[in-house]
Design an enzyme around this catalytic site. Structure first.
Site, mmCIF file in Angstrom:
data_model
loop_
_atom_site.group_PDB
_atom_site.id
_atom_site.type_symbol
_atom_site.label_atom_id
_atom_site.label_comp_id
_atom_site.label_asym_id
_atom_site.label_seq_id
_atom_site.Cartn_x
_atom_site.Cartn_y
_atom_site.Cartn_z
ATOM 1 N N ALA A 69 8.256 2.264 -7.556
ATOM 2 C CA ALA A 69 7.506 1.332 -7.736
ATOM 3 C C ALA A 69 7.469 0.349 -6.564
ATOM 4 O O ALA A 69 7.894 -0.176 -6.867
ATOM 5 C CB ALA A 69 6.136 1.460 -8.489
ATOM 6 N N ASP A 70 6.019 -0.173 -6.386
ATOM 7 C CA ASP A 70 6.146 -1.596 -5.569
ATOM 8 C C ASP A 70 4.667 -1.819 -5.514
ATOM 9 O O ASP A 70 4.059 -1.387 -5.401
ATOM 10 C CB ASP A 70 6.033 -1.444 -4.153
ATOM 11 C CG ASP A 70 6.460 -3.368 -3.618
ATOM 12 O OD1 ASP A 70 7.203 -3.520 -3.934
ATOM 13 O OD2 ASP A 70 5.769 -3.617 -2.931
#
Length: 194
Positions: A69-70
């Site tokens: 994830a970012d």
């Protein structure tokens, strides 16, 4: 029950805690990628691109799934990353004060050579904050490793008037979206013991 291995491609203690909270079995292997933003990409495209890069950077055994994830904070179309220093954190928090902004998280699940990438958007409204409140919050040190210079699950919760969307997305991992992605990939979520 299908045997699988889930690898979280993130060193974020918040993401690890969220997955533990819902009872998923996983290991952690932080991805080391260049997080430099690419000019011309929208904030949504940026977080999706970075989450894909992170998922691809991690070595995984056959049959394992990699989750990455970012997360970024977006104000007036501009990305607010992690603050460079206290002055940068103060600048960000002053800009967020009394306004709404968006928190975007790109999430990627890599399994059997396939990538599933999605983007979650949550709108967050901050009440007006005084400069002493901002300075006091910065003094806790909490803002320094967080996008937009705040953690909704900590001291910044005192500033959040409301939000529209997934609370956990603002923490750094939209759990409902993750659950849908795991289900779609055939990875068991919550199952009773046989």
């Amino acid at each position: 029950m299908t045997d699988y291995q889930l690898i979280l491609a993130s060193g974020s203690p918040r993401r690890r805690e969220l997955l533990e909270r819902v009872g998923l079995r996983f290991t952690v292997q932080a991805a080391d990628v260049d997080e430099t933003l690419v000019p011309g990409l929208s904030p949504q495209e940026q977080v999706m691109r970075l989450s894909r890069l992170k998922a691809q950077a991690v070595q995984a055994p056959q049959g394992a799934a990699v989750l990455s994830a970012d997360t970024v904070v977006v104000l007036d179309g501009a990305i607010l990353g992690k603050p460079a220093d206290r002055a940068d954190a103060r600048r960000m928090l002053l800009a967020l004060s009394g306004r709404s902004h968006h928190v975007l998280t790109g999430v990627t699940l890599r399994k059997d050579g396939q990538l599933d990438t999605r983007c979650q958007d949550t709108e967050v409204w901050f009440r007006p904050m005084t400069e002493p409140e901002i300075d006091g919050y910065i003094a806790t040190g909490e803002p320094m490793d967080k996008a937009g210079a705040y953690g909704i699950q900590g001291g910044a919760s005192l500033f959040v008037e409301r939000l529209d969307g997934d609370y956990f997305n603002v923490v750094g991992l939209p759990l409902c979206t993750v659950g849908q992605m795991l289900r779609d990939a055939g990875i068991p979520l919550l199952e009773a013991d046989a």
